[in-house]
Design an enzyme around this catalytic site. Structure first.
Site, short mmCIF file in Angstrom:
data_model
loop_
_atom_site.label_atom_id
_atom_site.label_comp_id
_atom_site.label_asym_id
_atom_site.label_seq_id
_atom_site.Cartn_x
_atom_site.Cartn_y
_atom_site.Cartn_z
N ARG A 1 -46.33 -14.53 -32.93
CA ARG A 1 -47.21 -15.65 -32.62
C ARG A 1 -46.38 -16.90 -32.42
NH1 ARG A 1 -50.42 -12.64 -31.22
NH2 ARG A 1 -52.58 -12.35 -31.88
N GLU B 1 -50.82 -21.30 -24.79
CA GLU B 1 -50.82 -20.27 -23.74
C GLU B 1 -52.02 -20.46 -22.82
OE1 GLU B 1 -50.61 -16.42 -25.62
OE2 GLU B 1 -48.64 -16.84 -26.51
N HIS C 1 -46.61 -13.15 -22.87
CA HIS C 1 -47.44 -12.48 -23.87
C HIS C 1 -47.88 -11.10 -23.38
CE1 HIS C 1 -50.18 -13.40 -27.57
NE2 HIS C 1 -49.77 -12.13 -27.56
#
Length: 319
Positions: A238, A267, A286
């Site tokens: 994270r 993000e 990601h």
């Protein structure tokens, strides 16, 4: 099973076909959102009719307001591992189950983290940039092998455990820690240490813990200062775990020899993020768990979690 229909809100515009089919066979009606819904879009969706399950793809905000609005909600089923975008206390207060399917994607995430370690160990980002500038740096080049180096894993769940087994097979020494204590290693080829010992000992630090109030900003200027000069930092967990500006500065100063990030504090990544201009870094959007096999496994496990909660059946296998 009864003939009752359950409405499942998918916080994305897509879900693997086998997962859709499994849910539909179990009498679930699927409703999709846009790819990255905000709170208002989710409130609009739950306000248009009873929602019995939220299939959580990505990390949209599952707030107390949303949970309290969705009065028929029984389960929030994460398509993956992290539930830091969910107000867990609000879910507990409302009697809503929260499940994850992190094990289904563990192999994919561990493989990406190890790929990043290998790429940084052989200077692939820097050498690629040099080649683009017409430099041929074969003379005098010496890479670093993984065998004999120490990998420090922070967080020893499904992904961290998978990392440990594979790294050990490659000849690495593996140590592990968890914030605030030492992890249970079980049968894993791992030595448990404190967080501080890991920072001071590891040649490579790989993050695999959830984002919580205790772990936010875990890797900051102080933590980086304790790390070995020339260490590598890998974050496939994270973005909130890391002070990104501190990492960027450590890369520029040479304190860190390299870093790799698949997750970020914001993000999609803000163009002003200092990691975008840092040297010797690998950046991916990601996608650690985004392999075809992992997406299918994760979708099926998430579907089984929903069916178990709504139909009162045993969850089936992830594949």
């Amino acid at each position: 099973m009864t003939d009752e229909k359950y409405r499942v809100l998918v916080t994305s515009n897509a879900l693997a076909k086998p997962a859709c089919e499994r849910l539909e066979r179990a009498g679930m009606s699927l409703e999709f959102t846009v790819a990255m819904p905000d709170e208002q879009a989710l409130l609009d969706a739950v306000g248009s009719g009873p929602v019995h399950a939220i299939l959580l793809r990505g990390n949209p905000p599952i707030t107390r307001r949303l949970i309290e609005t969705a009065r028929s909600l029984k389960i929030i089923a994460k398509h993956g591992a992290g539930v830091d975008s969910v107000d867990l206390q609000a879910a507990r207060d409302a009697g809503v189950a929260v499940t994850t399917a992190g094990e289904a994607g563990a192999a994919a995430v561990a493989e990406l983290a190890l790929s990043m370690i290998m790429a940084l160990g052989r200077d692939l980002p820097r050498l690629t940039d040099r080649m683009r500038d017409s430099h041929w740096d074969r003379g005098g080049y010496q890479g670093r092998e993984l065998a004999g180096r120490t990998l420090g894993i922070i967080g020893l769940g499904h992904i961290g455990g998978r990392m440990a087994v594979t790294a050990h097979a490659l000849g690495m020494r593996v140590i592990a820690a968890r914030p605030g204590g030492t992890p249970r290693t079980g049968e894993l080829p791992v030595t448990a240490v404190t967080f501080e010992q890991l920072l001071e000992t590891a040649d490579i630090v790989s993050l695999h813990c959830p984002a919580t109030p205790e772990t936010t900003g875990l890797i900051d200027t102080t933590a980086i200062g304790r790390m070995k000069a020339g260490a590598l930092l890998i974050n496939t967990a994270r973005g909130a775990l890391v002070d990104e500006a501190a990492v960027a500065e450590a890369l520029r100063s040479g304190k860190l020899a390299g870093a790799a990030f698949d997750t970020f504090s914001e993000e999609p990544v803000n163009p002003s993020n200092p990691l975008l201009t840092a040297p010797n870094i690998i950046l991916t959007p990601h996608i650690a768990s985004q392999t075809s096999a992992a997406v299918e496994r994760t979708g099926l496990q998430t579907a089984d979690n929903i069916i178990a909660a709504l139909r009162g059946t045993e969850a089936g296998p992830a594949s």
